[in-house]
Design a protein around this motif. Structure first.
Motif, short mmCIF file in Angstrom:
data_model
loop_
_atom_site.label_atom_id
_atom_site.label_comp_id
_atom_site.label_asym_id
_atom_site.label_seq_id
_atom_site.Cartn_x
_atom_site.Cartn_y
_atom_site.Cartn_z
N GLY A 150 0.81 -1.20 0.00
CA GLY A 150 0.00 0.00 0.00
C GLY A 150 0.85 1.26 0.00
N ILE A 151 0.20 2.40 0.00
CA ILE A 151 0.89 3.69 0.05
C ILE A 151 0.98 4.11 1.51
CG2 ILE A 151 0.89 6.08 -0.74
CD1 ILE A 151 -0.78 5.24 -3.12
N GLN A 152 2.19 4.16 2.03
CA GLN A 152 2.41 4.44 3.44
C GLN A 152 2.95 5.86 3.64
OE1 GLN A 152 1.59 2.11 5.68
NE2 GLN A 152 1.29 0.40 4.28
N SER A 153 2.87 6.32 4.89
CA SER A 153 3.45 7.62 5.29
C SER A 153 2.95 8.77 4.42
CB SER A 153 4.99 7.56 5.24
OG SER A 153 5.47 6.52 6.07
N VAL A 154 1.64 8.83 4.24
CA VAL A 154 1.04 9.91 3.46
C VAL A 154 1.04 11.18 4.31
CG1 VAL A 154 -1.03 10.71 2.28
CG2 VAL A 154 -0.41 8.28 2.23
N PRO A 155 1.65 12.26 3.84
CA PRO A 155 1.67 13.49 4.63
C PRO A 155 0.30 14.17 4.64
CG PRO A 155 2.69 13.87 2.50
CD PRO A 155 2.38 12.40 2.57
N ARG A 156 -0.09 14.67 5.80
CA ARG A 156 -1.36 15.40 5.88
C ARG A 156 -1.24 16.80 5.29
NH1 ARG A 156 -3.54 13.95 12.01
NH2 ARG A 156 -4.08 11.75 11.60
N GLY A 157 -0.07 17.37 5.38
CA GLY A 157 0.16 18.68 4.78
C GLY A 157 -0.48 19.82 5.53
N LEU A 165 -2.26 20.21 9.45
CA LEU A 165 -3.15 19.07 9.70
C LEU A 165 -2.46 17.92 10.41
CD1 LEU A 165 -5.24 18.87 6.39
CD2 LEU A 165 -5.79 20.04 8.53
N SER A 166 -1.15 18.07 10.67
CA SER A 166 -0.48 17.04 11.45
C SER A 166 -0.93 17.06 12.91
CB SER A 166 1.04 17.21 11.38
OG SER A 166 1.43 18.45 11.95
N PHE A 241 -5.52 8.42 8.39
CA PHE A 241 -4.65 7.31 8.81
C PHE A 241 -3.31 7.31 8.09
CE2 PHE A 241 -8.95 5.89 9.78
CZ PHE A 241 -8.80 5.49 11.10
N GLN A 242 -3.17 8.19 7.10
CA GLN A 242 -1.91 8.39 6.38
C GLN A 242 -1.43 7.14 5.62
OE1 GLN A 242 0.02 10.38 10.05
NE2 GLN A 242 0.81 11.59 8.33
N PHE A 243 -2.39 6.35 5.15
CA PHE A 243 -2.05 5.23 4.28
C PHE A 243 -3.28 4.80 3.50
CE2 PHE A 243 -3.12 3.20 8.39
CZ PHE A 243 -4.14 2.35 7.99
N ALA A 244 -3.03 4.05 2.43
CA ALA A 244 -4.10 3.45 1.62
C ALA A 244 -3.66 2.04 1.27
CB ALA A 244 -4.35 4.27 0.35
#
Length: 331
Positions: A150-157, A165-166, A241-244
């Motif tokens: 999956g796509i991990q460590s997605v930044p909230r920005g 948003l962190s 959750f910062q992932f998909a």
């Protein structure tokens, strides 16, 4: 003329009281949502809001159009992937990343809906399931989804460039704002002339056709709207959750949203909210216990089916108190 005037004069005071009561209930609910982070873990609340919006979007199709889709996880998980990729790889801000997810989900909805609405009943449901599984295997093999990892460590920005948003509190109120906007859009759709036509298709499709409505076009429009709003929930979930992952597009996710909607009450606006709240709460508090979550959830579903045939909120709407407060549930 005298009788008609008398009737109208008598009805007006009785109509005002339910409206006032419903307004007070709505205001109290909004106040609780605003104050909720003071009493509950923000991430849990954000998960609840994401799945509540997901269930409401699904209910737009099932409860108000009468179409049972077994493939809504494709739009939820697809939007999560699109948003996560856009934010992490393209460097887009969170608001644009979510719009990318919504647009991608709407595009998927147009394709799947165009193919599925040609059939009715169980055939429609099976086609949506089959196409959603095809998308699942696409996500498993596609390079940008990172396969099983999956796509991990997605930044909230930063929202609009300056809201960080962190921080969980900022993220919660952003999710709450998106949730309110999404539910308001659904409310506007179902109370519009377009929504009235959808209800007529649900009640008697043959009669709607005889009245000259292009039922297929209305079904497709409802399907795309439901997919886009589902994508809104999926995009928010990816940031929270910062992932998909593949879990978001699996058939179990489609089953969960059906369960949430049925528990709360199909054809009601707030029913899916209660259903999502019940399921998410059970999952959250039973996750660390020795009780199997799926078995407990299944037992709760069995009890609700036996005791609340219209769902929890649907039964309340049809109770004496619900009718007295001006609620109705005709589904």
């Amino acid at each position: 003329m005298f009788d008609m005037t008398l009737t109208l004069d008598i009805d007006k005071p009785s109509e005002k009281k339910p409206v006032v009561v419903q307004t007070i209930i709505l205001a109290a609910g909004l106040a609780l949502l605003v104050l909720a982070p003071l009493f509950f873990y923000p991430v849990f609340l954000m998960k609840l809001l994401c799945f509540a919006l997901f269930a409401c979007a699904f209910n737009l199709l099932l409860g108000y159009t009468g179409l049972l889709s077994f493939g809504h996880a494709a739009f939820f998980g697809g939007a999560a992937y699109f948003t996560a990729h856009a934010v992490k790889e393209w460097g887009l801000p969170p608001e644009l990343g979510i719009l990318v997810g919504v647009a991608g989900a709407a595009f998927l909805g147009a394709i799947i809906g165009f193919l599925a609405i040609r059939r009715q009943g169980i055939y429609f449901a099976m086609i949506t399931l089959a196409l959603a599984q095809m998308f699942y295997f696409f996500c498993l093999q596609a390079e940008f989804t990172k396969g099983e990892d999956g796509i991990q460590s997605v930044p909230r920005g930063h929202l609009f460039g300056f809201i960080d948003l962190s921080q969980s509190t900022n993220m919660y109120y952003f999710v709450l704002g998106v949730f309110i906007i999404g539910v308001a859009i659904i409310w506007r759709i179902i109370h519009s002339p377009f929504g009235m036509i959808l209800k007529s298709i649900r009640e008697n499709e043959t009669r709607a056709v005889s009245l000259g409505y292009s039922v297929r076009n209305y079904k497709l429009a409802a399907f795309v709207m439901s997919a886009a709003l589902t994508g809104l929930a999926g995009g928010i979930k990816a940031l929270v959750f910062q992932f998909a992952t593949l879990t978001d597009v699996s058939w179990q996710m489609s089953g969960e949203v059906i369960l949430m909607t049925l528990l709360g009450g199909i054809g009601t606006l707030i029913g899916p909210l209660f259903g999502a709240g019940l399921v998410v709460t059970l999952q959250n508090y039973l996750a660390t216990s020795e009780f199997p979550v799926t078995i407990i959830t299944g037992l709760v579903f069995m009890v609700c089916v036996l005791l609340f045939r219209r769902g929890i909120v649907g039964e309340f709407y049809n109770s004496r108190l619900g009718r007295k407060l001006g609620f109705e549930h005709r589904h």
